[in-house]
Design a protein around this motif. Sequence first.
Motif, PDB file in Angstrom:
ATOM      1  N   THR A  72      -6.798  -2.410  -2.336  1.00  0.00           N
ATOM      2  CA  THR A  72      -7.703  -1.361  -2.816  1.00  0.00           C
ATOM      3  C   THR A  72      -8.431  -0.702  -1.656  1.00  0.00           C
ATOM      4  N   LEU A  73      -8.886  -1.513  -0.706  1.00  0.00           N
ATOM      5  CA  LEU A  73      -9.596  -0.986   0.463  1.00  0.00           C
ATOM      6  C   LEU A  73      -8.689  -0.069   1.273  1.00  0.00           C
ATOM      7  N   VAL A  74      -7.450  -0.524   1.538  1.00  0.00           N
ATOM      8  CA  VAL A  74      -6.506   0.276   2.324  1.00  0.00           C
ATOM      9  C   VAL A  74      -6.146   1.557   1.580  1.00  0.00           C
ATOM     10  N   THR A  75      -5.923   1.449   0.262  1.00  0.00           N
ATOM     11  CA  THR A  75      -5.535   2.623  -0.531  1.00  0.00           C
ATOM     12  C   THR A  75      -6.648   3.655  -0.568  1.00  0.00           C
ATOM     13  N   GLU A  76      -7.884   3.208  -0.726  1.00  0.00           N
ATOM     14  CA  GLU A  76      -9.018   4.143  -0.748  1.00  0.00           C
ATOM     15  C   GLU A  76      -9.114   4.898   0.571  1.00  0.00           C
ATOM     16  N   VAL A 120       0.860  -1.195   0.000  1.00  0.00           N
ATOM     17  CA  VAL A 120       0.000   0.000   0.000  1.00  0.00           C
ATOM     18  C   VAL A 120       0.887   1.234   0.000  1.00  0.00           C
ATOM     19  N   PRO A 121       0.414   2.331  -0.558  1.00  0.00           N
ATOM     20  CA  PRO A 121       1.230   3.557  -0.608  1.00  0.00           C
ATOM     21  C   PRO A 121       1.470   4.130   0.778  1.00  0.00           C
ATOM     22  N   GLU A 122       2.605   4.770   0.934  1.00  0.00           N
ATOM     23  CA  GLU A 122       2.931   5.442   2.178  1.00  0.00           C
ATOM     24  C   GLU A 122       2.609   6.923   2.061  1.00  0.00           C
ATOM     25  N   TYR A 123       2.182   7.517   3.157  1.00  0.00           N
ATOM     26  CA  TYR A 123       1.843   8.926   3.172  1.00  0.00           C
ATOM     27  C   TYR A 123       2.631   9.621   4.267  1.00  0.00           C
ATOM     28  N   SER A 177       3.264   3.446   9.957  1.00  0.00           N
ATOM     29  CA  SER A 177       2.797   2.104  10.273  1.00  0.00           C
ATOM     30  C   SER A 177       3.428   1.076   9.332  1.00  0.00           C
ATOM     31  N   GLU A 178       3.563  -0.154   9.830  1.00  0.00           N
ATOM     32  CA  GLU A 178       4.121  -1.227   9.025  1.00  0.00           C
ATOM     33  C   GLU A 178       3.116  -1.674   7.965  1.00  0.00           C
ATOM     34  N   MET A 179       3.648  -2.291   6.906  1.00  0.00           N
ATOM     35  CA  MET A 179       2.768  -2.810   5.868  1.00  0.00           C
ATOM     36  C   MET A 179       1.845  -3.872   6.481  1.00  0.00           C
ATOM     37  N   PRO A 180       0.544  -3.789   6.210  1.00  0.00           N
ATOM     38  CA  PRO A 180      -0.385  -4.755   6.814  1.00  0.00           C
ATOM     39  C   PRO A 180      -0.209  -6.156   6.232  1.00  0.00           C
ATOM     40  N   VAL A 181      -0.496  -7.154   7.048  1.00  0.00           N
ATOM     41  CA  VAL A 181      -0.440  -8.558   6.648  1.00  0.00           C
ATOM     42  C   VAL A 181      -1.755  -9.219   7.043  1.00  0.00           C
ATOM     43  N   ILE A 182      -2.330  -9.968   6.111  1.00  0.00           N
ATOM     44  CA  ILE A 182      -3.546 -10.720   6.421  1.00  0.00           C
ATOM     45  C   ILE A 182      -3.296 -12.191   6.102  1.00  0.00           C
ATOM     46  N   LYS A 201      -1.991  -3.151  15.040  1.00  0.00           N
ATOM     47  CA  LYS A 201      -3.192  -2.758  14.314  1.00  0.00           C
ATOM     48  C   LYS A 201      -2.855  -1.683  13.300  1.00  0.00           C
ATOM     49  N   HIS A 202      -3.282  -1.915  12.073  1.00  0.00           N
ATOM     50  CA  HIS A 202      -3.021  -0.939  11.008  1.00  0.00           C
ATOM     51  C   HIS A 202      -4.120   0.119  11.020  1.00  0.00           C
ATOM     52  N   PRO A 203      -3.767   1.400  10.807  1.00  0.00           N
ATOM     53  CA  PRO A 203      -4.777   2.466  10.878  1.00  0.00           C
ATOM     54  C   PRO A 203      -5.812   2.408   9.754  1.00  0.00           C
TER      55      PRO A 203
END
Length: 238
Positions: free
Chosen positions: A127-131, A44-47, A52-57, A84-86
């Motif tokens: 896509t969900l995280v990026t949106e 996911v893109p960084e801002y 936060s660390e890259m999320p893992v599922i 927990k990812h924001p």
Amino acid sequence: MGREDQIEEREVLDSIFPDEITDIDIRYLDISETSYRVSISLDVPEYDGDESEMPVIILEVSYPEAYPDVAPDLNISSPHDAPKHPRLDVQEDRDQLLQSLEPTIEENMGMAMVFTLVSALKENAETLVTERANEAQAEKDKVAAKREEEENRKFHGTPVTIESFLEWSTKFKKEIEDEETRLREEKEADDKKKKTTVKEEKKLTGRQLWEKGLVGKGDYDEDEDDSMPAVDKLKVAA
């Protein structure tokens, strides 16, 4: 597709995800070979300000006996003790993510589909995280733009319109008229004060006129005790 074909698919997945796939050890059910987890790291893109660390599922897969003529049993979880990812909460987003896989399941019914499901889940979650990240960034940009606009307004002032100019002109004329009225009233009050002061000045007595050599040049106040008669009224005794 029978049991042998399920094992074959698992072997293919092991070669594709050598470090990401692990068995679900449920030995008392003796289904560990048909149940496994695939760890999926999201890109996911960084801002700015997002450290936060890259999320893992984790996609949990179990083969029903009739798979792939029926859908596999799926579940989604997060790694143990993962921060927990924001932008992604697996517990809250699980149903949405599982539902997003239904079209892929329907399209691949009757075929080995786990690799396709992993790819679809990764794409849908990213896509969900990026949106959400874009929405958060857009809100930050909006706040920053408003702050910048307020700062610029201090230097550029308020734009002049016909209405604002007429309002300013009317107010300015009123201020000028009020100032002229105030100055006129002050001058009138000052003039009146001067006239009153002159009238209240005490007239010179006859003695004062005599002492000043002004006898005959001014009127005497006959009511004063020390007044003197005018020269033109004096008679010289024979």
